[in-house]
Scaffold this active site. Structure first.
Site, PDB file in Angstrom:
ATOM      1  CB  SER A 187      -0.936  -0.001   1.208  1.00  0.00           C
ATOM      2  OG  SER A 187      -1.868  -1.057   1.123  1.00  0.00           O
ATOM      3  CG  HIS A 250      -2.637   2.592   3.974  1.00  0.00           C
ATOM      4  ND1 HIS A 250      -2.188   1.742   4.953  1.00  0.00           N
ATOM      5  CD2 HIS A 250      -3.419   1.854   3.146  1.00  0.00           C
ATOM      6  CE1 HIS A 250      -2.665   0.534   4.730  1.00  0.00           C
ATOM      7  NE2 HIS A 250      -3.415   0.569   3.637  1.00  0.00           N
TER       8      HIS A 250
END
Length: 303
Positions: A187, A250
């Protein structure tokens, strides 16, 4: 007078010849687009890619030298490696369901583990391991759909730089802001690509098809919200017998993309190393890296 008329007639003939040559070249290009044997060399593909990836002022430059050599090897190779690792752990440790793979991945030498931070490769190799089917498929779809066009335009070296910058930023940020949690998934790299692309669309909004620009921004925001929702669920609502994973990668990957990624992707027709914005972004990035290394050695609760 007769001489003047002759000169006018010659000029008209020259102009007609030029127009006819231009039309013939355009028609030849259209035929190549329709009947080209290699679809990767089809100019229509490059036109579509240029409209989605580049502002209007540099599209002509891209189309003049557009080619698929080298092909988008980096993103395809990374995606295949992530898929292969997932299949290996799913088969090696048979699961009752593939939504999460806690049993197999927590023993992996690739996963980022706070207890094994001295194994420096884990700060990058964690991108190869995913928590489950939903986690893997979401990352693969996004990095292929966005990464392949980006690599067609900017080539593998630049896309790889942004992707790996996001991956590294993700693990280092996780080690600071969530130091006792494991970390898996690509991610950080995916969010770096999205961050760089998002900033380019935002800055060059009027030149990148305004109507579709809104759609693009909404799609990116929707993907981010859904993926962040899954990450937050894995972090805070995982069952007591499970092993929550961090979500800080993230956010850090997104910030890496919005700084380094934006600079790299906005320098399509310029020498990257001559752009002062690039060196400012790199200096800020390495300052954060040095702080993270210092934190992990001397200040981390995981010590």
């Amino acid at each position: 007078m007769a001489a003047d008329r002759d000169l006018e007639m010659e000029d008209m003939n020259l102009n007609m010849d030029r127009d006819m040559k231009g039309e013939l070249e355009e028609e030849k290009e259209m035929r190549e687009d329709r009947g080209g044997k290699d679809p990767l060399k089809n100019k229509k593909v490059h036109r579509v890619v240029s409209k989605w990836m580049l502002p209007e002022k540099v599209r002509r430059t891209y189309l003049e030298r557009a080619n698929c050599l080298p092909p988008p090897v980096f993103i395809i190779s990374i995606s295949l490696a992530e898929l292969a690792v997932f299949i290996y752990y799913a088969m090696w440790k048979p699961q009752k369901q593939w939504i999460t793979l806690d049993i197999g991945i927590l023993e992996s030498p690739f996963i980022y583990s706070p207890e094994k931070r001295e194994q420096a490769w884990r700060f990058i190799s964690y991108m190869l391991v995913h928590a489950g089917v939903q986690h893997l498929v979401g990352n693969l779809i996004m990095q292929l759909v966005l990464g392949i066009p980006l690599e067609m335009v900017h080539k593998g070296l630049r896309v790889g730089l942004v992707y790996l910058a996001g991956v590294t930023a993700g693990s280092l940020a996780s080690s600071i802001f969530d130091p006792l949690r494991y970390l898996v998934g690509a991610s950080g790299g995916v969010y770096a690509l999205m961050g760089g692309y998002f900033m380019n669309v935002l800055v060059n909004f009027r030149e990148m098809i305004p109507a579709l620009g809104i759609v693009r921004l909404l799609i990116i925001i929707l993907i981010i919200l859904s993926d962040m929702g899954f990450a937050l669920y894995r972090r805070f609502f995982v069952p007591a017998n499970g092993s929550p994973v961090s979500f800080a990668a993230h956010i850090a990957g997104g910030f890496a993309g919005m700084s380094i990624g934006y600079t790299v992707f906005s320098c399509f027709d310029q020498a990257l190393l001559k752009d002062p914005r690039f060196w400012i972004a790199i200096a800020a990035y390495f300052a954060c890296v040095l702080f993270a290394v210092f934190f992990n050695i001397f200040l981390s609760p995981a010590n």
